[in-house]
Design an enzyme around this catalytic site. Structure first.
Site, PDB file in Angstrom:
ATOM      1  N   ASP A  64       0.429  -1.017   0.105  1.00  0.00           N
ATOM      2  CA  ASP A  64      -0.463   0.018   0.325  1.00  0.00           C
ATOM      3  C   ASP A  64       0.971   1.446   0.167  1.00  0.00           C
ATOM      4  O   ASP A  64       0.685   2.337  -0.778  1.00  0.00           O
ATOM      5  CB  ASP A  64      -0.484   0.194   1.258  1.00  0.00           C
ATOM      6  CG  ASP A  64      -2.033  -1.360   1.366  1.00  0.00           C
ATOM      7  OD1 ASP A  64      -2.880  -1.069   0.876  1.00  0.00           O
ATOM      8  OD2 ASP A  64      -1.510  -2.006   1.309  1.00  0.00           O
TER       9      ASP A  64
ATOM     10  N   THR B  46      -6.940  -4.328   0.086  1.00  0.00           N
ATOM     11  CA  THR B  46      -5.608  -4.826   0.684  1.00  0.00           C
ATOM     12  C   THR B  46      -5.720  -6.348   1.642  1.00  0.00           C
ATOM     13  O   THR B  46      -4.903  -7.277   2.107  1.00  0.00           O
ATOM     14  CB  THR B  46      -5.392  -3.850   1.943  1.00  0.00           C
ATOM     15  OG1 THR B  46      -5.137  -2.437   1.193  1.00  0.00           O
ATOM     16  CG2 THR B  46      -4.428  -4.457   2.997  1.00  0.00           C
TER      17      THR B  46
HETATM   18  N1  LIG Z   1     -17.265  -0.920   6.305  1.00  0.00           N
HETATM   19  C1  LIG Z   1     -16.410  -0.078   5.515  1.00  0.00           C
HETATM   20  N2  LIG Z   1     -15.094   0.436   6.165  1.00  0.00           N
HETATM   21  C2  LIG Z   1     -13.640   1.071   5.684  1.00  0.00           C
HETATM   22  N3  LIG Z   1     -13.723   0.298   4.476  1.00  0.00           N
HETATM   23  C3  LIG Z   1     -14.350  -0.267   3.997  1.00  0.00           C
HETATM   24  C4  LIG Z   1     -15.689  -0.871   4.623  1.00  0.00           C
HETATM   25  N4  LIG Z   1     -16.107  -1.373   3.225  1.00  0.00           N
HETATM   26  C5  LIG Z   1     -14.981  -1.364   2.201  1.00  0.00           C
HETATM   27  N5  LIG Z   1     -14.205  -0.832   2.476  1.00  0.00           N
HETATM   28  C6  LIG Z   1     -13.259  -0.470   1.441  1.00  0.00           C
HETATM   29  O1  LIG Z   1     -13.526  -0.731   0.473  1.00  0.00           O
HETATM   30  C7  LIG Z   1     -12.605  -1.649  -0.398  1.00  0.00           C
HETATM   31  C8  LIG Z   1     -14.275  -2.895  -1.556  1.00  0.00           C
HETATM   32  O2  LIG Z   1     -13.926  -3.360   0.180  1.00  0.00           O
HETATM   33  P1  LIG Z   1     -14.334  -5.017  -0.104  1.00  0.00           P
HETATM   34  O3  LIG Z   1     -13.060  -5.738  -0.523  1.00  0.00           O
HETATM   35  O4  LIG Z   1     -14.662  -5.923   1.073  1.00  0.00           O
HETATM   36  O5  LIG Z   1     -15.571  -4.505  -0.524  1.00  0.00           O
HETATM   37  C9  LIG Z   1     -11.615  -1.590   0.184  1.00  0.00           C
HETATM   38  O6  LIG Z   1     -10.333  -0.961   0.281  1.00  0.00           O
HETATM   39  P2  LIG Z   1      -9.423  -1.324   0.407  1.00  0.00           P
HETATM   40  O7  LIG Z   1      -8.526  -3.112   0.186  1.00  0.00           O
HETATM   41  O8  LIG Z   1      -8.490  -0.493  -0.897  1.00  0.00           O
HETATM   42  O9  LIG Z   1      -8.414  -0.667   2.199  1.00  0.00           O
HETATM   43  C10 LIG Z   1     -12.238  -1.782   2.125  1.00  0.00           C
HETATM   44  O10 LIG Z   1     -11.091  -1.759   3.138  1.00  0.00           O
END
Ligand SMILES: Nc1ncnc2c1ncn2[C@@H]1O[C@H](COP(=O)(O)O)[C@@H](OP(=O)(O)O)[C@H]1O
Ligand SMILES: [Mg+2]
Length: 358
Positions: free
Chosen positions: A110, A178
């Site tokens: 990251d 991530t």
């Molecule tokens: N409730 C939440 N609060 C903060 N970030 C969220 C979240 N839900 C999803 N995300 C972020 O949105 C992205 C896609 O989520 P997911 O894979 O769960 O669909 C991921 O980003 P990052 O991996 O860039 O941190 C995840 O961390």
């Protein structure tokens, strides 16, 4: 006798004056020429010692150039993401918790990707607001230069288009998914850049570092990807989060029935790609993407821009457009579709606002 014995004839006086004027003219014209030359030379370098970063006039940016740099940034960031994963030294740590209590992870992938992407974009467009998922360490600056070349496919499809620099907000996600990256589920990982103009997402770039696959699109411009030829509107396959799901499965079944296929997957970028015609072997297909928990704008802006450019939609669960300025959070969940009646989908969602967020 004249004082000191010098006699000035009128002719001598005239010659003396002419000589004096000649000397003055010589000195002064040299000075002026020097000033002029300095002015001419110094004008193009007004922004500093380097060559001008963009061909647009001061205060304006060319969206085609921004698209080219965004693609390059996503690719260069992706190289870092891949290198760290393949080197197997992720230096994984927790940077906090989501509202729902899930651990938010941070890795060297990251941070190194963020550094590359941020400094490349900042160097090319110093006057533009850039919002990035990770903190940029000012003590750890890197010069990442852009050679100003525009890739041929972009040149072919996109015309130059200038907008005021202050109307632009760039959103960087240096490593989407991530959580899955730490689990070595590489297919879900993307790097993303989004350009919003007056809060509207207009340029989206989604790059898969492990398969070197890049999607880009510009609203009212063009793209290197298209929608699939058909979607199942009656019993859509719903793609949802696997690590921040909240009550999304329940909501999807409530809306589309128990037979609805639900595909849990990582990454917002990956889930948008699942709605498109993507020739990629590690890519699942779906008809609708739904997310019910809080999410950040760098996670969704690029996908929103790509969908909008192709005639699709990404809105909150209440059907509102998402504005990509100001705060970095999106509170209203999201539903994304393309070549479907998006409004009808939203109307089907039963009181989601009240029931699904937690
Ligand atoms: N409730 C939440 N609060 C903060 N970030 C969220 C979240 N839900 C999803 N995300 C972020 O949105 C992205 C896609 O989520 P997911 O894979 O769960 O669909 C991921 O980003 P990052 O991996 O860039 O941190 C995840 O961390
Ligand atoms: Mg993300």
């Amino acid at each position: 006798m004249a004082p000191m014995g010098i006699r000035l004839s009128p002719l001598g006086m005239a010659v003396f004056c002419l000589l004096g004027l000649g000397v003055l003219y010589h000195l002064y014209s040299g000075f002026l020429a020097g000033r002029f030359a300095f002015f001419m030379l110094s004008e193009p370098a007004a922004g500093g010692p380097e060559a001008p970063r963009s061909s647009a006039p001061a205060g304006a940016v060319d969206l085609r150039e921004l698209l080219a740099v965004s693609v390059l940034a996503a690719v260069r960031g992706g190289e870092e993401v891949k290198r760290v994963r393949e080197g197997n030294v992720l230096n994984e740590k927790a940077k906090g918790k989501t509202r729902e209590g899930a651990e938010e992870k941070l890795t060297s992938g990251d941070l190194l990707s963020n550094r590359k992407m941020f400094y490349l974009l900042k160097g090319a467009f110093p006057g533009v607001q850039i919002n990035s998922e990770e903190h940029v360490d000012a003590a750890d600056q890197e010069t990442v230069s852009w050679d100003r070349s525009i890739p041929e496919d972009i040149k072919k499809k996109i015309q130059p288009k200038e907008v005021p620099a202050e109307s632009v907000t760039v959103w960087i996600d240096p490593l989407d998914a991530t959580q899955e990256y730490t689990e070595d589920l590489r297919q879900y990982v993307t790097t993303m850049v989004c350009v919003a103009v007056n809060g509207k997402p207009v340029i989206g770039v989604i790059h898969k570092p492990f398969s070197a696959y890049t999607v880009w699109a510009m609203v009212d411009g063009g793209s290197n990807v298209k929608a699939r030829s058909s979607y199942n509107e009656k019993t859509p396959r719903i793609i949802v989060s696997r690590s921040h799901a909240g009550k999304v499965e329940q909501v999807a079944r409530q809306t589309f029935g128990n037979k609805t296929v639900i595909i849990p997957a990582g990454g917002a970028g990956y889930k948008v790609l699942a709605l498109l015609d993507v020739a990629e072997k590690n890519q699942e297909e779906a008809d609708v993407y739904i997310h019910v928990t809080y999410i950040k704008k760098w996670d969704i802006c690029a996908g929103n821009a790509v969908l909008r450019a192709l005639g699709g939609h990404m809105t909150t669960l209440a059907g509102e457009e998402i504005s990509y300025t100001g705060s970095d959070g999106n509170e209203g969940g999201l539903i994304a579709s393309i070549n479907m009646n998006h409004k009808a989908l939203i109307e089907k969602l039963p009181n989601l606002e009240k029931t699904s967020r937690k």
